[in-house]
Design a protein around this motif. Structure first.
Motif, PDB file in Angstrom:
ATOM      1  N   ARG A 135       0.827  -1.208   0.000  1.00 35.02           N
ATOM      2  CA  ARG A 135       0.000   0.000   0.000  1.00 35.02           C
ATOM      3  C   ARG A 135       0.864   1.262   0.000  1.00 35.02           C
ATOM      4  N   LEU A 136       2.015   1.217   0.702  1.00 36.41           N
ATOM      5  CA  LEU A 136       2.922   2.376   0.695  1.00 36.41           C
ATOM      6  C   LEU A 136       3.450   2.613  -0.713  1.00 36.41           C
ATOM      7  N   ARG A 137       3.872   1.557  -1.390  1.00 36.21           N
ATOM      8  CA  ARG A 137       4.386   1.703  -2.759  1.00 36.21           C
ATOM      9  C   ARG A 137       3.302   2.295  -3.669  1.00 36.21           C
ATOM     10  N   ALA A 138       2.060   1.825  -3.483  1.00 33.62           N
ATOM     11  CA  ALA A 138       0.968   2.310  -4.331  1.00 33.62           C
ATOM     12  C   ALA A 138       0.667   3.779  -4.061  1.00 33.62           C
ATOM     13  N   ARG A 139       0.922   4.227  -2.822  1.00 28.57           N
ATOM     14  CA  ARG A 139       0.598   5.606  -2.449  1.00 28.57           C
ATOM     15  C   ARG A 139       1.665   6.598  -2.918  1.00 28.57           C
ATOM     16  N   LEU A 163       7.085  11.040   6.636  1.00 27.57           N
ATOM     17  CA  LEU A 163       6.667   9.688   6.997  1.00 27.57           C
ATOM     18  C   LEU A 163       5.207   9.661   7.450  1.00 27.57           C
ATOM     19  N   ALA A 164       4.795  10.698   8.188  1.00 31.28           N
ATOM     20  CA  ALA A 164       3.392  10.765   8.619  1.00 31.28           C
ATOM     21  C   ALA A 164       2.477  10.912   7.401  1.00 31.28           C
ATOM     22  N   ASP A 165       2.915  11.703   6.430  1.00 31.28           N
ATOM     23  CA  ASP A 165       2.121  11.903   5.216  1.00 31.28           C
ATOM     24  C   ASP A 165       1.958  10.594   4.443  1.00 31.28           C
ATOM     25  N   TRP A 166       2.997   9.764   4.458  1.00 33.39           N
ATOM     26  CA  TRP A 166       2.933   8.488   3.748  1.00 33.39           C
ATOM     27  C   TRP A 166       2.165   7.421   4.531  1.00 33.39           C
ATOM     28  N   PHE A 167       2.412   7.344   5.855  1.00 33.77           N
ATOM     29  CA  PHE A 167       1.919   6.200   6.631  1.00 33.77           C
ATOM     30  C   PHE A 167       0.559   6.416   7.306  1.00 33.77           C
TER      31      PHE A 167
END
Length: 692
Positions: free
Chosen positions: A264-268, A341-345
């Motif tokens: 999901r991180l890669r997709a985001r 990191l907060a923006d991604w996770f």
């Protein structure tokens, strides 16, 4: 030997039982400790800086000018003169000629020693003076006729206040007589490498024969120097490889899942990873899946995308049911990581904890609870992360950015928050190959060697301070076009001593010059919240021109900023200039970095500016920076925890270092007893240097 050089007594009535160097008074032991000497073998490895030749007497008429020479003669005239200043002047004569001895600072005992008729031996440089040939402040001593000459060249050692050369020579001689100088290398290995015997090498360097070449000795290319350099490099390699073996023997969390969170991180992500990023992600993923701790250094030039690589490593840890921590040395850099990191996770349901000095007591207590209970699987912060009250439920991965800025104890404190967590260290200061071979022999190394697409090259311009008005006009033009700019100053307040422009004064001046622009100021002495507010305003476009100190060196990402002026660039180091320059060129617009310098330039400053002007490659800049500064300063050795080399130079002695690298694993496998002897000789506190 005279010239006011007083010999200290180094004997004492009784030995100090717990002293490593026995028979030496505490006052002298304290002085030796300042030189890093605490045992006999430290004295043996305390090698001369240079040598003087007291084995030969020159007739005065034949002695060469402007060289250190030894002559002998009789005092035929001695008087204290008062013009142009008080000084002791003696005329010394031998059968071939005469010269004057001048002492500008002298003691009554020297006046007494230099009476008419006294025979004196002088060691110093002869030059042409107002009175004729003269020696000013040579070493001297009163001798009898036909007094014997020294049998060996005289060593000159590095020393400290209150510890004379005569004392050091006596201490070294006693240590040589007492110590076991047996070879630590197996005889077959020594012969195979064509190395001089250790005992012969150290005796040669401390007591060179009269026919030894001074030039060869001081160039450090004699076989005796080669042997000592090799031994030191070998000790470093053995120590680090043994520590790597020790780490591999410990258990670590097996983080072998790249599951839903990773996907999901890669997709985001709003971009595709480069081939170099994918390569290092795979290297790190393999390490995390092992049952022993990863100890990997991730290198990448400014803007190469190290943070997303670290984020994917953290995702793998969390997919595997463990926590991750990301630590950075400054509030600005740590907050940059936290926001990214907060923006991604957090949209993926991951709570990201934030610990720093700016967090309120109430917020801090809540974050500590969430970390301890495992409800915040990712924590980001400054050194606040390794404070005693911080407890992790299951720390599996520790990421340390700009790792060289932390002391070894700080890195170890974070490491101790978990049960041997994996460690990923990151650096935007590329380590040249020779240093990586030497100081990071126990680390696995990953390198991101390409920049993401869309990064625009930064044009670097060198501009003399006298053209400041042109630079101001350029700032005005860029900001009118809707771009933003940085103006970087090295100090916060005025310093008459350094004569550098201060950020506060520059801010006031530029605000007056640009009434139509919004000018902001950020520096290291501002409060954490105040600093964060200014940086946020700049990022949001509410500030056109940001006047700053080097606090913006790392961790600042404002794509709309396309112009940077660095004031007094001649005073800054190469890696710092390169890091600062990397704050622009992060968007699509053509970017420029103007290096303002002030004449006159020193040779070193001129060389630095030439390098930064000609190269945008961080690895090439780092290589040339190493050549200019040397490894100790380059690595920040005083806090890095690394055993620094005293004799060898990893750049100049690369062939010896390669031989030591090749030999180390063989010795560890086949000759463990030789390894123990070698390390106890060269690194008696080797365990202290284990990199956390």
């Amino acid at each position: 030997m005279g010239g006011g050089e007083r010999t200290e007594r180094i004997e004492t009535g009784q030995d100090v039982p717990d002293a490593v160097i026995h028979g030496v008074p505490k006052a002298i032991r304290d002085k030796l400790a300042k030189l890093g000497i605490t045992r006999d073998f430290d004295l043996i490895l305390h090698l001369p800086l240079r040598y003087v030749d007291e084995t030969h007497l020159y007739p005065i008429r034949e002695a060469p000018l402007h060289h250190t020479v030894q002559v002998e003669g009789v005092v035929v005239q001695a008087e204290v003169r008062f013009r142009p200043r008080r000084q002791l002047v003696c005329l010394i004569e031998d059968a071939t000629g005469s010269l004057y001895l001048r002492l500008i600072h002298f003691y009554p005992n020297q006046v007494k020693a230099l009476q008419t008729g006294a025979r004196v031996r002088l060691l110093g440089e002869i030059r042409q003076g107002f009175l004729g040939l003269e020696m000013v402040h040579p070493q001297f001593r009163v001798v009898k006729e036909a007094a014997p000459l020294k049998e060996n060249l005289t060593p000159v050692y590095p020393t400290t206040a209150g510890l004379s050369q005569a004392s050091l020579r006596a201490l070294v001689a006693k240590a040589l007589a007492r110590a076991d100088l047996a070879d630590t290398l197996p005889e077959g290995v020594r012969r195979e490498l064509e190395l001089m015997e250790f005992s012969a090498a150290v005796r040669y360097l401390h007591e060179p024969p009269p026919d030894a070449s001074l030039a060869g000795l001081e160039a450090r290319d004699h076989p005796a120097w080669q042997r000592l350099k090799f031994d030191e490099l070998l000790a470093q390699q053995l120590s680090m490889r043994r520590h790597a073996q020790l780490r591999r023997s410990r258990g670590a969390p097996v983080l072998n899942r790249q599951g839903e969170l990773t996907a999901r991180l890669r997709a985001r992500l709003p971009f595709r990873l480069t081939a170099a990023q994918e390569r290092v992600v795979a290297e790190i993923a393999r390490d995390l899946a092992q049952p022993h701790p990863m100890h990997r250094l991730l290198q990448g030039d400014v803007g190469s995308g190290k943070t997303v690589v670290a984020a994917l490593a953290c995702a793998q840890a969390m997919d595997s049911g463990w926590q991750a921590a990301v630590m950075a040395p400054t509030e600005i850099l740590a907050e940059q990581h936290y926001r990214k990191l907060a923006d991604w996770f957090e949209p993926l349901g991951v709570r990201v904890a934030w610990l720093s000095a700016s967090v309120s007591r109430k917020e801090r207590a809540e974050w500590l609870r969430l970390i301890a209970q495992g409800e915040a699987p990712l924590a980001v912060g400054t050194h606040a992360l390794f404070q005693e009250e911080v407890e992790f439920a299951r720390l599996g991965l520790a990421v340390v950015d700009e790792q060289h800025r932390f002391g070894v104890a700080q890195r170890l404190a974070l490491h101790n928050k978990g049960m041997n967590p994996h460690q990923l260290m990151m650096s935007a200061t590329p380590i040249p190959r020779t240093l990586a071979m030497s100081y990071y022999a126990d680390l696995d190394l990953s390198v991101i060697d390409e920049l993401p697409p869309g990064r625009t090259p930064v044009l670097t311009k060198l501009v003399d301070e006298s053209r400041r008005d042109e630079v101001i006009a350029r700032i005005r033009a860029a900001c009118r076009e809707g771009r933003q700019a940085y103006w970087v100053c090295p100090l916060v307040e005025e310093s008459e001593k350094l004569q550098l422009k201060a950020a506060q004064a520059t801010y006031a001046s530029l605000a007056a010059s640009f009434p139509e622009l919004r000018v902001g100021l950020v520096h290291g002495r501002m409060g954490v919240r105040e600093k964060a507010e200014v940086m946020e305003a700049f990022k949001a476009g509410a500030i056109d021109l940001l006047v700053a100190t080097t606090v913006i060196e790392v961790g600042v990402d404002v794509p709309n900023a396309s112009l940077m002026v660095i004031e007094h660039a001649e005073r800054m180091g190469l890696s710092q200039l390169h890091q600062l320059r990397g704050r622009v060129g992060r968007g699509a617009a053509a970017s420029v970095c103007i290096l303002l310098y002030q004449q006159p330039l020193s040779e070193t400053a001129r060389a630095r500016l030439k390098i930064i002007y000609e190269s945008a490659d961080g690895f090439e800049i780092a290589r040339q920076d190493l050549a200019l500064r040397g490894p100790g300063e380059f690595l920040g050795a005083r806090q890095s925890g690394l055993p620094m080399l005293r004799i060898a130079d990893p750049t100049a002695d690369e062939a010896l270092m390669q031989a030591a690298r090749d030999l180390a694993p063989r010795l560890l496998k086949r000759h463990p007893e030789a390894v123990e002897r070698h390390l106890s000789r060269w690194l008696p506190q080797a365990e202290e240097y284990m990199k956390a």
